[in-house]
Design a protein around this motif. Structure first.
Motif, PDB file in Angstrom:
ATOM      1  N   VAL A  18       0.874  -1.171   0.000  1.00 50.48           N
ATOM      2  CA  VAL A  18       0.000   0.000   0.000  1.00 50.48           C
ATOM      3  C   VAL A  18       0.912   1.222   0.000  1.00 50.48           C
ATOM      4  CG1 VAL A  18      -1.765   1.289   1.269  1.00 50.48           C
ATOM      5  CG2 VAL A  18      -1.812  -1.222   1.248  1.00 50.48           C
ATOM      6  N   PRO A  23      -3.434   6.668   1.788  1.00 53.28           N
ATOM      7  CA  PRO A  23      -3.772   5.248   1.846  1.00 53.28           C
ATOM      8  C   PRO A  23      -3.103   4.512   3.009  1.00 53.28           C
ATOM      9  CG  PRO A  23      -3.411   5.888  -0.424  1.00 53.28           C
ATOM     10  CD  PRO A  23      -3.004   7.056   0.427  1.00 53.28           C
ATOM     11  N   LEU A  27      -4.914   2.673   6.106  1.00 58.29           N
ATOM     12  CA  LEU A  27      -4.576   1.289   6.430  1.00 58.29           C
ATOM     13  C   LEU A  27      -4.259   1.145   7.916  1.00 58.29           C
ATOM     14  CD1 LEU A  27      -3.810  -1.631   5.610  1.00 58.29           C
ATOM     15  CD2 LEU A  27      -1.510  -0.784   5.128  1.00 58.29           C
ATOM     16  N   ILE A  89      -5.621  -9.159   1.398  1.00 54.88           N
ATOM     17  CA  ILE A  89      -6.954  -8.569   1.472  1.00 54.88           C
ATOM     18  C   ILE A  89      -7.923  -9.590   2.074  1.00 54.88           C
ATOM     19  CG2 ILE A  89      -8.903  -7.745   0.087  1.00 54.88           C
ATOM     20  CD1 ILE A  89      -6.718  -5.718   0.217  1.00 54.88           C
ATOM     21  N   GLY A 123     -10.770   1.002  -7.695  1.00 51.19           N
ATOM     22  CA  GLY A 123     -10.455   1.691  -6.446  1.00 51.19           C
ATOM     23  C   GLY A 123     -11.237   2.982  -6.283  1.00 51.19           C
ATOM     24  N   ILE A 147      -7.447  -6.474  -6.495  1.00 47.18           N
ATOM     25  CA  ILE A 147      -7.240  -5.414  -5.508  1.00 47.18           C
ATOM     26  C   ILE A 147      -5.727  -5.258  -5.327  1.00 47.18           C
ATOM     27  CG2 ILE A 147      -7.702  -4.603  -3.166  1.00 47.18           C
ATOM     28  CD1 ILE A 147     -10.180  -4.735  -4.830  1.00 47.18           C
ATOM     29  N   SER A 149      -2.126  -2.595  -5.297  1.00 47.21           N
ATOM     30  CA  SER A 149      -1.756  -1.313  -4.687  1.00 47.21           C
ATOM     31  C   SER A 149      -2.315  -0.142  -5.490  1.00 47.21           C
ATOM     32  CB  SER A 149      -0.235  -1.209  -4.571  1.00 47.21           C
ATOM     33  OG  SER A 149       0.371  -1.387  -5.833  1.00 47.21           O
ATOM     34  N   ILE A 152      -5.860   0.280  -4.344  1.00 47.65           N
ATOM     35  CA  ILE A 152      -5.880   0.844  -2.990  1.00 47.65           C
ATOM     36  C   ILE A 152      -5.535   2.331  -3.027  1.00 47.65           C
ATOM     37  CG2 ILE A 152      -4.799   0.742  -0.705  1.00 47.65           C
ATOM     38  CD1 ILE A 152      -4.368  -2.277  -1.237  1.00 47.65           C
ATOM     39  N   SER A 155      -8.393   4.343  -4.301  1.00 43.50           N
ATOM     40  CA  SER A 155      -9.493   4.423  -3.335  1.00 43.50           C
ATOM     41  C   SER A 155      -9.181   5.386  -2.190  1.00 43.50           C
ATOM     42  CB  SER A 155      -9.785   3.037  -2.743  1.00 43.50           C
ATOM     43  OG  SER A 155      -8.861   2.702  -1.719  1.00 43.50           O
ATOM     44  N   GLY A 157      -7.447   4.827   0.290  1.00 41.82           N
ATOM     45  CA  GLY A 157      -7.517   4.086   1.538  1.00 41.82           C
ATOM     46  C   GLY A 157      -8.899   3.587   1.895  1.00 41.82           C
ATOM     47  N   ILE A 159     -10.657   1.291   0.643  1.00 43.15           N
ATOM     48  CA  ILE A 159     -10.757  -0.171   0.600  1.00 43.15           C
ATOM     49  C   ILE A 159     -10.553  -0.770   1.982  1.00 43.15           C
ATOM     50  CG2 ILE A 159      -9.428  -2.209  -0.175  1.00 43.15           C
ATOM     51  CD1 ILE A 159      -9.283  -0.933  -2.928  1.00 43.15           C
ATOM     52  N   GLU A 160      -9.748  -0.120   2.799  1.00 46.61           N
ATOM     53  CA  GLU A 160      -9.478  -0.645   4.138  1.00 46.61           C
ATOM     54  C   GLU A 160     -10.713  -0.604   5.037  1.00 46.61           C
ATOM     55  OE1 GLU A 160      -6.768  -2.068   4.190  1.00 46.61           O
ATOM     56  OE2 GLU A 160      -5.681  -1.056   2.579  1.00 46.61           O
TER      57      GLU A 160
END
Length: 258
Positions: A18, A23, A27, A89, A123, A147, A149, A152, A155, A157, A159-160
């Motif tokens: 990540v 992000p 995470l 993930i 993302g 999914i 990096s 991620i 997105s 972050g 996605i976390e």
């Protein structure tokens, strides 16, 4: 609803990497396991100091690295001097997503991604989902961007913080959701205007691929086809842009905001 994309997305050499300050911060704020964090060798500045403090509190090793190493880890992406190595993930199931809705006291709100091939688009769409209060995102095991990096990073972050579910067959998944009381909306051209739809119900929204949109079978299994008006010369929007419009329309239409 979604436009075609050209070229190959940048990918990290390490799928569990990540990168980028925001992000990595997201995470670290999540419950995900972080093995270690690499920061650019030299003086610390800005949010890198926050990242180091969060790692210290969580007892996560922070290692200095040369720019070349961070470039390689991020696949040439904009790492901003920070890369983290996370665990794989974690995926959940449909019942767990519905339980999230029940715990929040809300009608289920799910997004189904039908063959979105670009990690950046995926993302960015998941970022929209998280912001609009979606309870979970369903992905096919095949015909979908991984999914990585890049996803991620796109997105920011998000996605976390999003429940993700992978299924072998989207058509069977749609049937299961309908049996559980959800209404299915496919976002595709030629349908009812999104402004006229009632979204204050348990629902799942299908967002189609960049190449061909929502598949014929899933459209046939949907309860409604919903479209965005297009006034310009282009006939489609990027899937994350279209998703943002639809998802926030649903958010505003939900009874808890009325």
């Amino acid at each position: 609803m979604a436009e075609r994309t050209k070229g190959q997305p940048q990918r990290s050499a390490d799928e569990n990497c990540v990168f980028g300050r925001n992000p990595v911060i997201e995470l670290l704020r999540s419950d995900k396991t972080v093995e270690k964090v690499f920061v650019l060798r030299g003086p610390r500045e800005g949010s890198v100091k926050l990242i180091e403090a969060m790692c210290l509190e969580k007892k996560i090793p922070v290692l200095e690295a040369a720019r070349q190493k961070l470039d390689a880890m991020s696949g040439g992406g904009n790492h901003q001097g920070v890369c983290a190595i996370s665990a794989d993930i974690e995926y959940t199931d449909i019942d767990s997503i519905l339980e999230i809705a029940a715990q929040r006291g809300e009608k289920p709100f799910i997004v189904i991604c039908d063959g979105i091939a670009d990690p950046g688009n995926l993302g960015a769409l998941i970022r929209c989902c998280e912001g609009a209060g979606v309870h979970g995102v369903i992905l096919p095991k095949r015909r979908s961007a991984p999914i990585t990096s890049a996803a991620i990073k796109a997105s920011a972050g998000a996605i976390e913080h999003m429940a993700l579910c992978k299924v072998s067959n989207l058509a069977s998944c749609v049937e299961e959701l309908k049996e559980k009381g959800l209404w299915i909306f496919a976002c595709e051209a030629g349908g009812e205007s999104y402004e006229k739809c009632d979204f204050d119900i348990p629902l799942a929204v299908i967002m189609g691929s960049e190449e061909s949109g929502v598949s014929r079978l899933l459209k046939e299994k949907s309860d409604h086809i919903v479209s965005l008006p297009m006034k310009g010369r282009v006939n489609s929007l990027n899937v994350s842009c279209a998703g943002a419009v639809i998802l926030y329309r649903i958010l505003l239409n939900r009874s808890e905001l009325n």
